[in-house]
Each structure stands twice: as C-alpha cells, then as structure tokens.
Design an enzyme around this catalytic site. Sequence first.
Site, short mmCIF file in Angstrom:
data_model
loop_
_atom_site.label_atom_id
_atom_site.label_comp_id
_atom_site.label_asym_id
_atom_site.label_seq_id
_atom_site.Cartn_x
_atom_site.Cartn_y
_atom_site.Cartn_z
N LYS A 1 -5.11 -1.75 8.88
CA LYS A 1 -6.40 -1.19 8.45
C LYS A 1 -7.51 -1.65 9.41
CE LYS A 1 -4.92 -0.82 3.63
NZ LYS A 1 -4.95 -1.33 2.26
N GLN B 1 -6.73 -6.32 -0.92
CA GLN B 1 -5.34 -5.87 -0.83
C GLN B 1 -4.57 -6.35 -2.06
OE1 GLN B 1 -4.23 -3.77 1.51
NE2 GLN B 1 -2.18 -3.72 0.65
N ASP C 1 -11.39 1.90 -2.08
CA ASP C 1 -10.03 2.15 -2.56
C ASP C 1 -10.03 3.06 -3.79
OD1 ASP C 1 -7.91 1.14 -1.07
OD2 ASP C 1 -8.16 -0.91 -1.83
N1 GUN Z 1 -1.51 -2.15 -2.32
C1 GUN Z 1 -0.75 -1.04 -2.27
N2 GUN Z 1 -1.51 0.04 -1.96
C2 GUN Z 1 -2.76 -0.41 -1.83
C3 GUN Z 1 -3.98 0.22 -1.52
O1 GUN Z 1 -4.09 1.43 -1.32
N3 GUN Z 1 -5.07 -0.58 -1.46
C4 GUN Z 1 -5.00 -1.91 -1.69
N4 GUN Z 1 -6.13 -2.61 -1.63
N5 GUN Z 1 -3.90 -2.54 -1.99
C5 GUN Z 1 -2.78 -1.79 -2.06
#
Ligand code: GUN
Length: 293
Positions: free
Chosen positions: A52, A96, A119
Amino acid sequence: MTLLDGKKTSEAIQSEIAAEVTEIKAKGGKAPHLAAILVGKDGGSMTYVNNKVLACERVGFASTLLHYGDDITEEALLTKIKEINENPDIDGLIVQLPLPKHISSDKVLEVMDYKKDVDGFHPVNVGRMVAGLPAYLPATPYGIMQLLERYNIDTKGKHCVVVGRSNIVGTPISILMSKCTLPGEATVTICHRNTVDLASHTRQADILIVAVGKPGLITADMVKEGAVVIDVGTTRVTDATRERGWRLRGDVDFENVAPKCSYITPVPGGVGPLTISMLLKNTLRAAKKEVYS
Ligand code: GUN
C-alpha cells in the site's frame, strides 16, 4: 470465456489517479496523504501494508507507516488514532486487520474519524453505503464493481449469488449489487456456512461472487453455463515447486470452472490487484473532500 484482468484494470486506475495528482500538484495543491497503522509482524499483513505504501509513492501520494509491536496497549493505539484524526495533513487512515486479540477492532474502527476512514469500515460509512448516501466503499467490493463496470458486464435483473458474509467483502458486495444504481439492480442471494445445499444456490447464479477463503470450494458442477464468476479467495497453499514454498489459490476450482464461464477472475491477478487501487481512489476522494466536506 474472457478473463477479468485485475492487474491491467488496476494499472489503468492507478494511471488515472497519478494523472489527477499531477494536476493537483501543478495547481499548487498538496499531495493526498495516507497513514497506515500496522500492529505486529504477521507476514501477510506486513506485505499488504508495504504494498500500500509503495503504491502511494507510485501515484505521487504522501504516506506515513506507523508500525507498532503487538505489545502496544489498546489505549495507546486509540490515542495514536485520535492524534491522526486531528492532524490536518493526513487525509486517509487505515488500520491493517486483523489486530492482536487484546485490541478490539470494533473500538479501533469507531474511534477513527469516519471522514478519514478510507477502508470504509467505520459504522458511519457502512450505514451510509446501505442508505445509498455518498460514502467510502470498502476496497474489495469497490474493486469488484470496477471490474463489472469496466468490462461492461450487465448486472440489471441478473441473479447474483454471494458466498460469504464478511464485513469486508460478502456483506457490502451483496448490498451494492442489490442497489438501484449500476453495477447493481441484481437479485441477490447470500450464502454462508449454514446454507443448506450450497450448490443448489450457486447453480442459479448469473453472477457468482465467492469470498470465503476455502480453496477450490466451487467446483464445475456448482456453476451455470455462461456465468460470471468473481473469486475473492486468496489462500496461501503449500507448493514445493515454488522457491518461496507457497502459491495463492482461490475459492474456485479455476481449471475446471473457467471453461463454463462467460467471464472469470484468475487468482492471482483478479480482484486482488484492484484492492490497493481502490484504497488509493478513496484516499484521493478524501483529499478532494469528495465524500465529506
Ligand atoms: N485485512 C484484510 N483486508 C483488509 C483491508 O481491506 N483493509 C485493512 N485495513 N485490513 C484488511
């Protein structure tokens, strides 16, 4: 059968974003800024977050990675999030998931400023999405919508069967597909671990979206001829022929299912690559105050 190429689509979206950032900067504006919080040393999570951050650099965003040990207290983490909420230079924040057991992800998501929740996991964004109001859409469902849109796949009046009901994928995509905006206007069935005779449902799907993390769950006999199949599963399975010892496998038995499909996503290279692009898109929308002023 047409492959839904997530890598190519993702590259196209990222070039569009990069072009907009160049334009913003040329006009004297500031680069969109994403903050990412990672707790602990889970291999998958570290890779995702690093990717990311790298993607931010690629499109000209600023990024801040805050990496804490898994001994950070819930209170300390909540304090950090509040600081980011108040920092006017940061447009978007992600934490995350999953978090260590002693930290409540519900509390973490709720303490975040929903205006920075790129998110789309904060209850305000979830609620607004359900109500059809402008909101940040979670990256995976948003990516699926982009694939359907960019490949001109007709969804109106189709039967969409979603397997899996997670907050991150199954639930939001089922809502979006049922909405009166396109892609959407579908009749939606949600299946989950307690569904009786899963195959009887999946066989009725014009559009089948699977997000459960069970490699090879969907076999050829469970899919209608001509169906559109979207495979969100990305499980690491051991593979001695690979140097790293594993490969990614989807929830769909691709080899046998693909010949029956009109469209299908490969794994890897399907939905996966789009998730980061959609996070970038949300961060750009946050910087431009497109969703919230
Ligand atoms: N864990 C699995 N998918 C995601 C996501 O899209 N965002 C975040 N922050 N954690 C995740």
